[in-house]
Enzyme design. Structure first.
Site, short mmCIF file in Angstrom:
data_model
loop_
_atom_site.label_atom_id
_atom_site.label_comp_id
_atom_site.label_asym_id
_atom_site.label_seq_id
_atom_site.Cartn_x
_atom_site.Cartn_y
_atom_site.Cartn_z
N ASP A 20 22.63 52.83 9.84
CA ASP A 20 23.99 53.35 9.95
C ASP A 20 24.22 54.79 9.52
OD1 ASP A 20 24.01 50.66 10.53
OD2 ASP A 20 25.89 50.24 9.53
N GLU B 12 24.10 41.74 -0.19
CA GLU B 12 23.66 42.58 0.92
C GLU B 12 22.81 43.76 0.43
OE1 GLU B 12 26.94 44.45 2.92
OE2 GLU B 12 25.83 44.74 4.78
#
Ligand code: 6A9
Length: 780
Positions: free
Chosen positions: A516, A748
């Site tokens: 990202d 995460e």
């Protein structure tokens, strides 16, 4: 499977399936294999959800009323805002058994799932759920003595009518809750048994909108409360309901068993006997056996007993159990963006992919309960070690999603349940955008294992026929990258699709890479070279090369891929393209300046309104150069083991990895060097740093795996690699295990400053790789 020319002419190319036999049509995925995986806990988006691997299934699920601060909440879909202090599978074998522990305030719920196939069972066999409710009477509260309310439902996505077991539901008289019949399984019955004093009520509905079940039940219940002041389903049903909800109320502690049996000749086939074997003591004993089997298989597969303490082992079990328990089955159509002129009459410039099934693990049950292409590659590193057949089935589903151009959509949002979790702006997939072919990491392991005779005969057969059929698809995948993502120079690649117009992002994102906001060249251009993509291409070429060799495909393709492998692993060429002497590491190349920042600008709109917006200011013209951001991307050649073991460059990589002011922390390696100009920088006002500092397990696993490799091959830096390997492994395990026991969950990512879990809570995707780290299971 091949389309006629006429059909091809009508279907836009981008939504045309790859014209080759589907992997899922292979004989190995039919028959017993297919049937054995028919029912499962394949609805990872809800706390407990069961369905079959068929597009329109009979589905089952559980809701309950949670009480927090005296207020009542319906629990059903996994939601972070429910704030459960724990939920997840303590054991799950991906096939016929799972045991989940849920802690909701003062209530403990145990949910166990068991499948069993008897002679009389219908297709896919029978199954049972055991629900165990306990109250821990903390702080002497009165809620503890109140009734607990469970809602177990069945819904037929095909709209078939469900019949109620009886007019009044007194399960001690008649345990039959519901019955019906379907094309796939024949007649079926649902029975409820308990030794405790339960009250059962019901409601029946008819609606095709099965993703709104929580609302449906909640509204119905609300009506009862307002009208009659009782928290009780009305014991009424519409005509021909396709949904039946059963409310099971009792004072905790209590236990209840639900048994689902099916078969064509149900009436005559020992119903009572079958139900009793799937409930009560018999069920409890079978669950205990399965629990033991899980433990044995876990020990056999990962060998942790002499290596680690019991706290780590418990977390390791939760890692694999939650990954397997999170496997879902989805059916639907992706939304694909097309340029406007391609599609006359289309309003939002998108069209639908063909209706497709996807059997896949998911990164996170509450946040991302759907398939993500590159995440799945990491999931399969664990899953093939647990159950090779399940793994091939998953990889096969993914490869069958390939279109005629060799493209696979990155994020799979299939069906209304999946869609309901995604804001509409984020749904459309771009056919020009890639995502790392990480599934090849697992395929490479499987092919290597095959060559080295590491599998049973049945596994070997399955892997061989799989890769043989997969080969054309893998070639097309490789070609897609090789043609659409290539750079200006031979052997250079870059992730296409970065936004080169925006002035809102500090550094335009590269979602395609999977990383990202990991910073790249400040000014996206055709001159870019991304070192990570180059290394993914090497992996792909290497994988194709070894498969081609395996089948002695015409020497031609083996030779071609061999040549590509040679080019992409050429140390000199790599160094020329990406090595920076001053930094001692590999870097992206592109049009870049370090002198960028976000500043508030006032802009005048009509009527003298001033709005403030954050925009990027560029203080110096960008130049073509190596891009000085150090992080996992710079380590890809190290990850790809391209660096010779006796090279000084290897020593430099080891220094960078172990340097505390660059990547090293006590909790794992940062995702961006502390020394980078964009370290922990927001990308826009609202876009917090994501891959700009925090610790991610997938990258740490890959780096660790190479440290392991270099600690075992001869060379001057072997000892150094060994020490760093041991320390990094220890840090990663210690931190994830600590967080797991403290918070109840896997996360995460982990904060690089204090080790705390962050991002999505309940992330059993690639964070589960910690188990392979415990087991020291890496690719050879
Ligand atoms: C879009 C959310 C307001 C981001 O784990 C899945 C992916 C990874 O593949 C990727 O590498 N995650 C990582 O950088 C999560 C992506 C979630 C996208 C959700 C909609 C908008 O919500």
């Amino acid at each position: 499977n091949l389309m006629t020319h006429a059909e091809q002419a009508q279907t836009p190319r981008v939504v045309t399936p790859f014209p080759a036999p589907k992997l899922m049509d292979l004989p190995q995925f039919q028959g017993e294999h297919k049937e054995s995986l028919y029912w499962g806990t394949y609805r990872p988006n809800v706390y407990l959800g069961i369905r079959a691997r068929t597009p329109r299934s009979l589905i089952a699920g559980l809701m309950w009323i949670g009480i927090k601060d005296g207020r009542y909440f319906m629990r059903h879909v996994c939601q972070d805002s429910d704030d459960l202090s724990k939920y997840g599978w303590a054991q799950h074998d991906g096939r016929s058994f799972g045991h989940q522990v849920i802690v909701d305030q003062d209530m403990n719920l145990g949910t166990s799932f068991l499948k069993s196939k008897g002679e009389d069972s219908g297709y896919g066999g029978d199954w049972a759920v055991q629900i165990d409710v306990q109250n821990h009477k903390s702080r002497g509260n009165e809620e503890a003595s109140r009734s607990a309310h469970l809602f177990f439902y069945l819904a037929d996505e095909d709209g078939n009518t469900l019949n109620l077991g009886g007019d009044t539901l007194d399960i001690h008289e008649n345990p039959l809750l519901a019955s019906g019949s379907r094309m796939d399984i024949g007649s079926w019955q649902l029975h409820l048994k308990s030794l405790d004093d339960l009250e059962v009520h019901y409601a029946g509905f008819k609606t095709p909108h099965i993703h709104n079940l929580s609302d449906l039940v909640q509204e119905n219940l609300g009506l009862q409360v307002r009208k009659f002041g009782r928290l009780q389903l009305p014991d009424t049903s519409v005509d021909s309901p396709n949904i039946l909800v059963f409310q099971i109320s009792a004072r905790a502690p209590f236990r209840t068993d639900v048994a689902f049996i099916s078969g064509t000749r149900l009436e005559s086939s020992r119903v009572e006997e079958r139900v009793s074997s799937l409930t009560g003591t018999s069920l409890t004993n079978q669950l205990k056996d399965k629990q033991r089997e899980f433990d044995t298989k876990f020990e056999k597969s990962f060998n942790l007993v002499d290596k680690l303490d019991s706290e780590s082992i418990v977390a390791g079990k939760a890692a694999i159990a939650n990954l397997l328990g999170g496997i879902g089955y989805f059916f639907g159509q992706s939304k694909i963006a097309v340029s406007g002129d391609m599609l006359p009459g289309s309003h939002d410039n998108s069209i639908l992919y063909w209706p497709a099934e996807l059997y896949t693990a998911v990164p996170s049950r509450p946040f991302f309960p759907r398939g993500f292409l590159w995440d799945e590659g990491f999931h399969q590193l664990l899953i093939w070690r647990w159950d090779t057949h399940i793994s091939l089935d998953i990889i096969g589903h993914w490869l069958d999603l390939m279109n005629i151009d060799g493209w696979i959509p990155r994020e799979q949002i299939l069906g209304v349940e999946a869609l309901s979790k995604v804001p509409s702006d984020f749904v459309t997939q771009l056919p020009t955008n890639g995502n790392p072919p990480a599934l090849l990491l697992a395929l490479r392991d499987l092919v290597h294992g095959l060559k080295k005779n590491k599998f049973t005969a049945a596994e070997s057969d399955a892997i061989s026929s799989f890769v043989e059929r997969a080969f054309v698809r893998l070639e097309a995948w490789f070609q897609w990258f090789n043609t659409t993502q290539s750079g200006k120079e031979v052997g250079s690649y870059y992730w296409h699709g970065r936004d080169n117009i925006t002035n809102r992002e500090l550094n335009p994102k590269t979602l395609t890479s999977g990383l990202d906001d990991y910073p790249r060249a400040s000014h996206p251009s055709k001159d870019e070279r991304h070192v990570d993509l180059r290394c993914w291409m090497l992996l792909a070429a290497d994988c194709l090369h070894s498969i081609a060799e395996l089948f002695e495909k015409e020497n031609k393709s083996a030779k071609e891929y061999g040549a590509t492998v040679k080019l992409l692993s050429d140390f000199e060429v790599l160094n020329q393209m990406h090595y920076d002497d001053a930094y001692g590491t590999y870097l992206d190349f592109g049009n870049h300046t370090e002198k960028v920042r976000l500043v508030w600008k006032e802009t005048m709109t009509g009527h003298n309104y001033a709005t403030r917006e954050l925009v990027r200011e560029v203080l110096e013209s960008p130049k073509l150069r190596l891009v000085p951001h150090i992080g996992p991307v710079s380590l890809f050649p190290f990850i790809g083991r391209i660096i010779p073991a006796d090279s000084k460059v290897l020593e430099k990589q080891l220094d960078i990895i172990s340097n505390r002011s660059i990547l090293w922390t006590d909790f794992g390696l940062r995702s961006l060097a502390k020394t980078s100009s964009l370290y922990m920088k927001y990308n826009t006002e609202h876009d917090a740093p994501y891959w700009r500092g925090p610790i991610w397990m997938n990258m740490n696993y890959m780096i660790l795996s190479s440290l392991y490799h270099y600690s075992r091959v001869d060379g001057p830096y072997r000892e150094k690699a060994r020490t760093i390997y041991d320390d990094l492994r220890g840090n990663l395990i210690r931190n994830v295990v600590k967080n797991y026991h403290k918070t109840g969950f896997f996360w995460e990512q982990y904060d690089q400053k204090n080790g705390k879990g962050k991002g999505a809570r309940v992330f059993n995707g690639w964070t589960s790789l910690v188990l392979l780290i415990m087991a020291e299971a890496y690719s050879s």
